[in-house]
Design a protein around this motif. Sequence first.
Motif, PDB file in Angstrom:
ATOM      1  N   ARG A   1       0.993  -1.472  -0.237  1.00 52.52           N
ATOM      2  CA  ARG A   1       0.282  -0.096  -0.264  1.00 52.52           C
ATOM      3  C   ARG A   1       1.033   1.074   0.130  1.00 52.52           C
ATOM      4  N   ALA A   2       1.923   1.360   0.903  1.00 51.12           N
ATOM      5  CA  ALA A   2       3.085   2.324   0.448  1.00 51.12           C
ATOM      6  C   ALA A   2       3.334   2.622  -0.747  1.00 51.12           C
ATOM      7  N   GLN A   3       3.326   1.838  -1.258  1.00 55.36           N
ATOM      8  CA  GLN A   3       4.099   1.566  -3.183  1.00 55.36           C
ATOM      9  C   GLN A   3       2.763   1.925  -3.727  1.00 55.36           C
ATOM     10  N   GLY A   4       1.790   1.912  -2.999  1.00 51.52           N
ATOM     11  CA  GLY A   4       1.042   2.211  -4.200  1.00 51.52           C
ATOM     12  C   GLY A   4      -0.390   0.973  -4.639  1.00 51.52           C
ATOM     13  N   LEU A   5       0.148   0.173  -4.099  1.00 48.54           N
ATOM     14  CA  LEU A   5      -0.944  -0.605  -4.717  1.00 48.54           C
ATOM     15  C   LEU A   5      -1.746  -1.326  -3.859  1.00 48.54           C
ATOM     16  N   ALA A   6      -3.120  -1.961  -4.238  1.00 50.30           N
ATOM     17  CA  ALA A   6      -4.143  -2.628  -3.339  1.00 50.30           C
ATOM     18  C   ALA A   6      -3.909  -3.583  -2.460  1.00 50.30           C
ATOM     19  N   ALA A   7      -3.836  -3.676  -1.494  1.00 50.23           N
ATOM     20  CA  ALA A   7      -3.279  -4.524  -0.750  1.00 50.23           C
ATOM     21  C   ALA A   7      -5.081  -5.376   0.470  1.00 50.23           C
ATOM     22  N   THR A   8      -4.336  -7.104   0.330  1.00 49.46           N
ATOM     23  CA  THR A   8      -4.439  -7.055   1.401  1.00 49.46           C
ATOM     24  C   THR A   8      -4.291  -8.287   2.430  1.00 49.46           C
ATOM     25  N   THR A   9      -4.430  -8.427   3.418  1.00 50.68           N
ATOM     26  CA  THR A   9      -4.131  -9.645   4.032  1.00 50.68           C
ATOM     27  C   THR A   9      -4.760 -11.025   4.621  1.00 50.68           C
ATOM     28  N   VAL A  10      -4.180 -12.914   4.226  1.00 52.36           N
ATOM     29  CA  VAL A  10      -5.592 -13.086   4.259  1.00 52.36           C
ATOM     30  C   VAL A  10      -4.419 -14.251   5.395  1.00 52.36           C
ATOM     31  N   SER A  11      -5.300 -13.953   6.383  1.00 49.18           N
ATOM     32  CA  SER A  11      -4.960 -14.875   7.162  1.00 49.18           C
ATOM     33  C   SER A  11      -5.297 -16.697   8.103  1.00 49.18           C
ATOM     34  N   GLU A  12      -7.238 -16.577   7.352  1.00 45.90           N
ATOM     35  CA  GLU A  12      -7.845 -17.783   7.831  1.00 45.90           C
ATOM     36  C   GLU A  12      -8.128 -17.910   6.379  1.00 45.90           C
ATOM     37  N   VAL A  13      -9.241 -19.660   6.517  1.00 49.21           N
ATOM     38  CA  VAL A  13      -9.181 -19.943   5.150  1.00 49.21           C
ATOM     39  C   VAL A  13     -10.306 -19.650   4.514  1.00 49.21           C
ATOM     40  N   GLY A  14     -11.394 -19.717   5.139  1.00 41.89           N
ATOM     41  CA  GLY A  14     -12.573 -18.579   4.480  1.00 41.89           C
ATOM     42  C   GLY A  14     -12.197 -17.597   3.421  1.00 41.89           C
ATOM     43  N   GLU A  15     -10.837 -16.987   4.082  1.00 41.81           N
ATOM     44  CA  GLU A  15     -11.175 -15.115   2.970  1.00 41.81           C
ATOM     45  C   GLU A  15     -10.250 -15.408   1.502  1.00 41.81           C
ATOM     46  N   LEU A  16      -9.531 -17.236   1.247  1.00 46.15           N
ATOM     47  CA  LEU A  16      -8.245 -16.746   0.389  1.00 46.15           C
ATOM     48  C   LEU A  16      -9.929 -16.725  -0.990  1.00 46.15           C
ATOM     49  N   ASP A  17     -10.888 -17.456  -0.825  1.00 48.82           N
ATOM     50  CA  ASP A  17     -11.342 -17.304  -2.298  1.00 48.82           C
ATOM     51  C   ASP A  17     -11.702 -15.797  -2.495  1.00 48.82           C
ATOM     52  N   ALA A  18     -12.551 -15.349  -1.555  1.00 49.77           N
ATOM     53  CA  ALA A  18     -12.678 -13.924  -1.844  1.00 49.77           C
ATOM     54  C   ALA A  18     -11.624 -13.250  -2.364  1.00 49.77           C
ATOM     55  N   ALA A  19     -11.235 -13.238  -1.694  1.00 51.38           N
ATOM     56  CA  ALA A  19      -9.500 -11.801  -2.141  1.00 51.38           C
ATOM     57  C   ALA A  19      -9.039 -12.684  -3.628  1.00 51.38           C
ATOM     58  N   LEU A  20      -9.006 -13.873  -4.058  1.00 56.07           N
ATOM     59  CA  LEU A  20      -8.382 -14.420  -4.929  1.00 56.07           C
ATOM     60  C   LEU A  20      -9.240 -13.757  -6.051  1.00 56.07           C
ATOM     61  N   ALA A  21     -10.803 -14.419  -6.263  1.00 57.25           N
ATOM     62  CA  ALA A  21     -11.084 -13.069  -7.002  1.00 57.25           C
ATOM     63  C   ALA A  21     -11.654 -12.502  -7.253  1.00 57.25           C
ATOM     64  N   GLY A  22     -11.280 -11.055  -6.106  1.00 48.97           N
ATOM     65  CA  GLY A  22     -11.257 -10.173  -6.505  1.00 48.97           C
ATOM     66  C   GLY A  22     -10.094  -9.343  -7.104  1.00 48.97           C
ATOM     67  N   ALA A  23      -8.370  -9.970  -6.716  1.00 48.09           N
ATOM     68  CA  ALA A  23      -7.665  -9.228  -7.018  1.00 48.09           C
ATOM     69  C   ALA A  23      -7.261 -10.086  -9.162  1.00 48.09           C
ATOM     70  N   PHE A  24      -8.177 -11.277  -8.906  1.00 43.67           N
ATOM     71  CA  PHE A  24      -7.639 -11.661 -10.680  1.00 43.67           C
ATOM     72  C   PHE A  24      -8.235 -10.727 -10.698  1.00 43.67           C
TER      73      PHE A  24
END
Length: 518
Positions: A482-505
């Motif tokens: 984020r400090a370099q200008g990217l949209a970014a997220t942290t995933v630490s739980e299995v249930g968060e992964l698919d939504a994070a991947l789908a959004g980034a893709f």
Amino acid sequence: MQTVRDVTIALLRDLNMTRIFGNPGSTELPLFRDFPDDFSYVLGLQESVVLGMADGYAQASGTAALVNLHSSAGTGHALGNLFTAFKNQTPLVVTAGQQARAILPYDPFLYAERATEFPQPFVKWAIEPARAEDVPAAIARAWHIAMQAPQGPTFVSIPIDDWDKPCPPFRPHRMASANPGDPAALTEAAQWLAQAERPAFVVGAGAARDGAWDALIALAERHRAAVWVAPMAARNAFPEDHPLFAGFLTAMRERIVADLAGHDLIVAFGGPVSLYHVEGAGPHLPETARAVFIADNPSQAAWAPCDLAIVADTRLAAQTLLDGPAPAERAAPPPRTPAPALTGAPFSDAYLLQQIARLRPHGSVIVEEAPSSRGPMHDYLPITARDTFYTCASGGLGHGLPAAIGVALARPDDKIIAVLGDGSSMYAIQGLWTAARLGLSITFIIINNGRYEALHHFGRQFGMQRLEGTDLSGIDFADIARAQGLAATTVSEVGELDAALAGAFVAEGPTLIDVRVE
């Protein structure tokens, strides 16, 4: 009369090198006076990042890229990824500034002592032209040598005062190179292939560079040959979902012999079979098998353990073998057993890779530098389309992140997915700034296990239960991105992964996902 700069700019247009990768210093600035509008400058925040971006661009575009570095210190920063480019057989023309000729006898500040020796042996050719007016011819020769098989980087050192000197016109000549291989040797190999009872192919990165994908599929299907990927192959040359795909050879002598046991003919295309990462003993290949090695690299052909080595373009060689005698009747090899599906318990790198495979857009390109996750990647992230996988052939770190930027510049219509280890990404993390500045469609996925996991794998082989200097806990990659200008997220739980991947893709610009795996 035109200047050296004028003639060089015209030459670069002729050679289709109007995109320059660099991090400028004082001795390079005169090149950019009145910089033309049809040229672009890709700025990296450190020279190793610059080299990595140019490497990825050259591989994905299929033509030599131009790199502009500062003298000794800047060139020194770039050497790690210059070594990788040499191992990748990537065509690059690397230029570096030099102090003015008039003050070279006085050891001036920021000059390059023995400039042409410094990048060796990881360049095919190096020169500091004897005269200013020789600079365009030196760059043209560097381009031709970089593009000749085996391809690789070249180096030109250019004194700062050369750019404004008068120069006569210069036009590069065309050079055609077709390397089909020795016809008699290919005829002999075709006869061996027709007579074999259980042939196997081993495909390496050279087959991808040569565009041998379709020819190798047709040849494997004609002969019902099992197809293995060569150890540490940096490109993909055969679809990993094909019924004849057999798997990946490990860079261990005994494992290679065991995997290829039972085959009576082994034909390697585009890369060494006998590439080792650990010490071993015994034969290099099954003693009951004949072996043929086909690649464009005569150095590899000189040491490859085989019965017949043929220096050739692998696509042309495979097409020649397709015209060979009809094969003997033989059964197809047994299919490869697929890896079992994972549920996410535990939340492992293998599960992450499985979900990337399930959710990634069709035709997306994987750029990988996660050494400890290479095995799980082979099992759970199959590469099934041509020219959709790039990784580092040297084993060094700091190539994957900038290489993904270069690939994205060469393939602007494709989604690029950079799969990176946490340790690997920190070697070139400032490359994220360039990705954000250019608005590239890259998803950076950090496999964050909090340590240099690859070293722990090796430590177990040496019987070491405790390793120093491998703890990387506490790095917040999302904050860095984020400090370099990217949209970014942290995933630490299995249930968060698919939504994070789908959004980034589906995101248009660069994004980063920091995935905390167990």
